[in-house]
Design an enzyme around this catalytic site. Structure first.
Site, PDB file in Angstrom:
ATOM      1  CB  THR A   1       3.378  32.364 -29.507  1.00 24.24           C
ATOM      2  OG1 THR A   1       2.488  32.965 -28.552  1.00 24.24           O
ATOM      3  CG2 THR A   1       4.694  33.105 -29.529  1.00 24.24           C
ATOM      4  CG  ASP A   2      -1.587  27.963 -30.590  1.00 24.38           C
ATOM      5  OD1 ASP A   2      -2.489  28.585 -29.999  1.00 24.38           O
ATOM      6  OD2 ASP A   2      -1.807  26.957 -31.289  1.00 24.38           O
ATOM      7  CD1 TRP A   3      -2.781  29.443 -23.647  1.00 21.25           C
ATOM      8  CD2 TRP A   3      -4.336  30.850 -24.426  1.00 21.25           C
ATOM      9  NE1 TRP A   3      -3.417  29.986 -22.566  1.00 21.25           N
ATOM     10  CE2 TRP A   3      -4.385  30.853 -23.004  1.00 21.25           C
ATOM     11  CE3 TRP A   3      -5.219  31.655 -25.131  1.00 21.25           C
ATOM     12  CZ2 TRP A   3      -5.291  31.642 -22.294  1.00 21.25           C
ATOM     13  CZ3 TRP A   3      -6.130  32.426 -24.418  1.00 21.25           C
ATOM     14  CH2 TRP A   3      -6.154  32.425 -23.018  1.00 21.25           C
ATOM     15  CB  ALA A   4       0.938  29.856 -22.947  1.00 15.71           C
ATOM     16  CB  SER A   5       3.247  27.958 -28.218  1.00 16.21           C
ATOM     17  OG  SER A   5       3.578  29.116 -28.969  1.00 16.21           O
TER      18      SER A   5
END
Length: 744
Positions: free
Chosen positions: A278-282
């Protein structure tokens, strides 16, 4: 914790478990299965968890001992990484190494131009070399995974992350992305100097509404397949080790929960076994999107859609045990995610060589600087050069160097430069002051690009009047582009416009140099300048490249990788648009030409803006040189072809000017009639052709007819028979060398 630092020599004798032609997949797969069979659920979930590095090594080590860490983000430094890796390898039950990651976007220590600038070079070999340099430098600090390349198609310059990608064109972005992946990963992922690439953002992030970061993207299915997915498909084919889900949603589905792109496309259609992060906390951000009810729902939707590793949100490690018990997530789904993580670690050779040589330092080597300078020079775009203002002749002895970017070492490196050091950056001031026989009168006039105080402009004008020529370096600070740095106004900020206007009135030749992270609306500055060079944040060697270009040691060859608008209201604007039923003819009346009381239909009723006209300030693929080029004698190998054929296009290119130089030749195609409407032009090839003054060469493009396929009315990808036009051109607006052919 007792700090025990291990210094392990980096040999090349690795187990054959890499990507590419040397990969022994059966060996890797067997090792993965053997290890997976020994793992508890907690150990499996730890492998799916990426955490951000903590300042306190004790705290970080404790998390590793507990088996809660599969990857660490932003932990750099060979000694520090060896401490943490030792805990993972020697103090946990199974000794699974940590995958160390970092945002290495356009260089680690030696900073290359931002990716948008690299795209302006149209030089795939140089771009691949830049990525290789970044990989070598980063791996000496223990980084084995980077979150690059960004291969989002970006057609809106308001979006700050346009700086991080390769522009508006699908074909160019695809080629640049593949070159970057090859540079990062090399021929063998297990080589200690190789770094795992990450194709991002999967998918459609560059289409964020209004150019506003993190915003929704409304992309029709056919456009998704034809415009936004092809670079990712090519990345998968090139063996990209990882993919990253994007922040945006498409048609109500955030990418982190989008099984269509993560399973149907990536796994089923493209047959990729890349690890998905995932992207940062996506994942957790889907609560704000509104498609998940709680963090357990976040974990279930993400892993069931095809996510393997979660970046920092920790919904997997917290919720998957209960989700498995409840039957909402199958154990086989978790096992498959763990397989993808372990497979990458084996391919990187981390199990066999987990540590970093702490005595190795290759940063800023002369070879790296030389290769980076070549790319930086090729990335500069000459947009105007009236009366041969450039290059400077030997009569130029005194230069007035002004502007807030003339000696801004940090700013000229642009976005995503965590590890580059300003003291190693050559600014225009440093470069010009180092030249023999040239006197530099320096006056920044403004303290930074957003400075609203005009007091320093008078001093700059005074310096200009004492000089033979004026070089004004303006643009954007690094913070003004990149992630979370979108703008509604893309003019020059602060008093930079006033500075250029004042300098233009001195009567001295004015060369404006713009260093920025996006195309800016600079129509007025173009008019006021005798010459204008555009450098998308050029990095470590920017000043040296500029000095070489100003004095003719190098000749500009860069071309615009993105359309430059006249004004922000034209956005999004891009060359490969549809024709519409009422295309503009270029003869329409503008608002200032329209008589008072004009009839409602007296203006032509075509698709244009009353205040901006129709076309851009500069089209895609545009750039001048110190010499001139002539295209002629376009010939086709055939005018009737079948789908399996390859069309050969030959033409003559002559250097008709006074300087040895390189021209970027471009091949465009138009499908005249389709079951669905087709773009007015599509880039299908490009070549850098070096010619000496007066030299002529025959140049050849090969166009496989299969590359003319698109998603047809029935949603099938195929070539439709019919008539086509092609152009061999200097830019996307050049129609002077046209030919036609038919596909039967």
């Amino acid at each position: 914790m007792k700090r025990i630092l291990y210094t392990i020599s980096l040999g090349l004798a690795m187990v054959a478990c890499s990507s590419g032609p040397q990969t022994n997949n059966s060996s890797v797969d067997q090792r993965v299965e053997d290890l997976l069979a020994k793992m508890t659920l907690e150990e499996k979930l730890g492998q799916l968890n990426q955490v951000s590095a903590m300042d306190n090594l004790e705290d970080m080590a404790a998390q590793i001992r507990m088996g809660r860490v599969g990857s660490i983000l932003n932990g750099v430094g060979a000694a520090r990484i060896n401490v943490l890796q030792r805990v993972a390898v020697e103090e946990t039950r199974l000794g699974i190494p940590i995958l160390m990651s970092r945002d290495v976007i356009h260089g680690y220590k030696t900073i290359a131009p931002i990716p948008l600038g690299q795209a302006a070079s149209f030089d795939l070999d140089a771009v691949q070399e830049a990525a290789r340099i970044a990989a070598i430098e980063a791996t000496t600090d223990g980084v084995r995974w980077t979150f690059s390349p960004m291969i989002d198609i970006a057609r809106d310059a308001r979006w700050g992350r346009i700086a991080e990608g390769y522009g508006e064109d699908t074909y160019l972005t695809t080629q640049m992305g593949v070159a970057t992946i090859k540079g990062y990963q090399g021929d063998d992922l297990s080589d200690p100097t190789s770094i795992a690439a990450c194709a991002k953002h999967f998918c459609g992030y560059g289409a964020s509404e209004g150019g506003r970061d993190y915003n929704s993207a409304n992309i029709p299915p056919r456009q998704l397949l034809d415009v936004y997915l092809p670079p990712f498909k090519a990345a998968a084919k090139a063996g990209a080790a990882t993919f990253m889900t994007s922040f945006n949603e498409i048609d109500g589905v955030p990418s982190t929960a989008n099984a269509y792109i993560l399973k149907t496309q990536l796994r089923d259609e493209w047959h990729s076994d890349a690890m998905v992060v995932t992207d940062w906390a996506s994942s957790a951000e889907m609560l704000a999107h509104g498609n998940c009810s709680d963090r357990a729902d976040v974990a279930a939707q993400s892993i069931n859609a095809g996510v393997d590793m979660e970046m920092v949100a920790e919904t997997f490690i917290q919720n998957l045990p209960d989700l498995i018990k409840d039957g909402r997530v199958k154990m086989s789904t978790v096992d498959n995610a763990v397989r993808n993580v372990l497979r990458l670690k084996f391919r990187l050779g981390l199990f066999d060589n987990p540590y970093v040589d702490e005595n190795k330092n290759v940063a800023y080597s002369p070879e790296f600087i030389e290769k980076t300078l070549k790319l930086t020079t090729e990335s500069a775009i000459l947009l105007k050069n009236d009366n041969k203002t450039l290059p400077f002749s030997s009569k130029v002895k005194t230069i007035a160097l002004v502007g807030p970017m003339a000696d801004a070492a940090y700013e000229q490196s642009g976005t995503w430069t965590f590890d580059g050091e300003a003291e190693h950056t050559i600014t225009p001031l440093k470069a010009l002051q180092s030249l023999e026989g040239v006197k530099v009168l320096y006056e920044p006039a403004l303290t930074h690009c957003r400075d609203q105080k005009a007091a320093g402009i008078a001093s700059a004008v005074a310096k200009a009047k004492q000089a033979d020529v004026v070089v004004c370096v303006v643009g954007e600070e690094a913070i003004m582009s990149g992630e979370a740095h979108s703008l509604a106004d893309i003019n020059l900020y602060g008093k930079q416009k006033d500075l250029i206007e004042a300098l233009s009135k001195t009567g001295k030749p004015l060369v404006t140099v713009i260093m920025a992270g996006r195309p800016l609306t600079i129509a007025k500055q173009i008019e006021e300048s005798n010459a204008l060079l555009y450098m998308f944040h050029p990095g470590t060697t920017g000043g040296t490249a500029l000095a070489d270009l100003l004095f003719g040691k190098a000749v500009p060859s860069g071309k615009t990788p993105v359309t430059f608008p006249y004004m922000v209201g034209q956005l999004p604007i891009y060359y490969n648009h549809k024709n519409t039923g009422r295309p503009a003819a270029g003869t329409e009346l503008l608002i200032d030409q329209t008589p008072v009381g004009a009839g409602q239909t007296s203006l032509g009723c075509s698709s244009y803006w009353l205040d901006a006209g129709y076309g851009p300030l500069f089209p895609f693929g545009y750039g001048l040189s110190y010499t001139t080029f002539e295209y002629s004698n376009v010939k086709l190998s055939a005018t009737e072809l079948k789908v399996n054929d390859t069309l050969k296009v030959t033409f003559d290119l002559a250097n008709t000017g006074e300087y040895d130089a390189t021209e970027i030749c471009q091949l465009y195609v138009r499908d005249l009639v389709g079951s669905v409407t087709r773009p007015v032009k599509e880039l299908k090839g490009f070549k850098r052709v070096a010619l000496k003054a007066g030299e002529k060469k025959q140049v050849e493009f090969e166009l496989p007819i299969s590359e003319l396929a698109f998603t047809t009315l029935d949603m099938q990808n195929r070539v439709e028979p019919g008539d086509f036009k092609l152009w061999v051109a200097a830019n996307s607006d050049d129609n002077s060398n046209e030919a036609s052919f038919t596909v039967k």
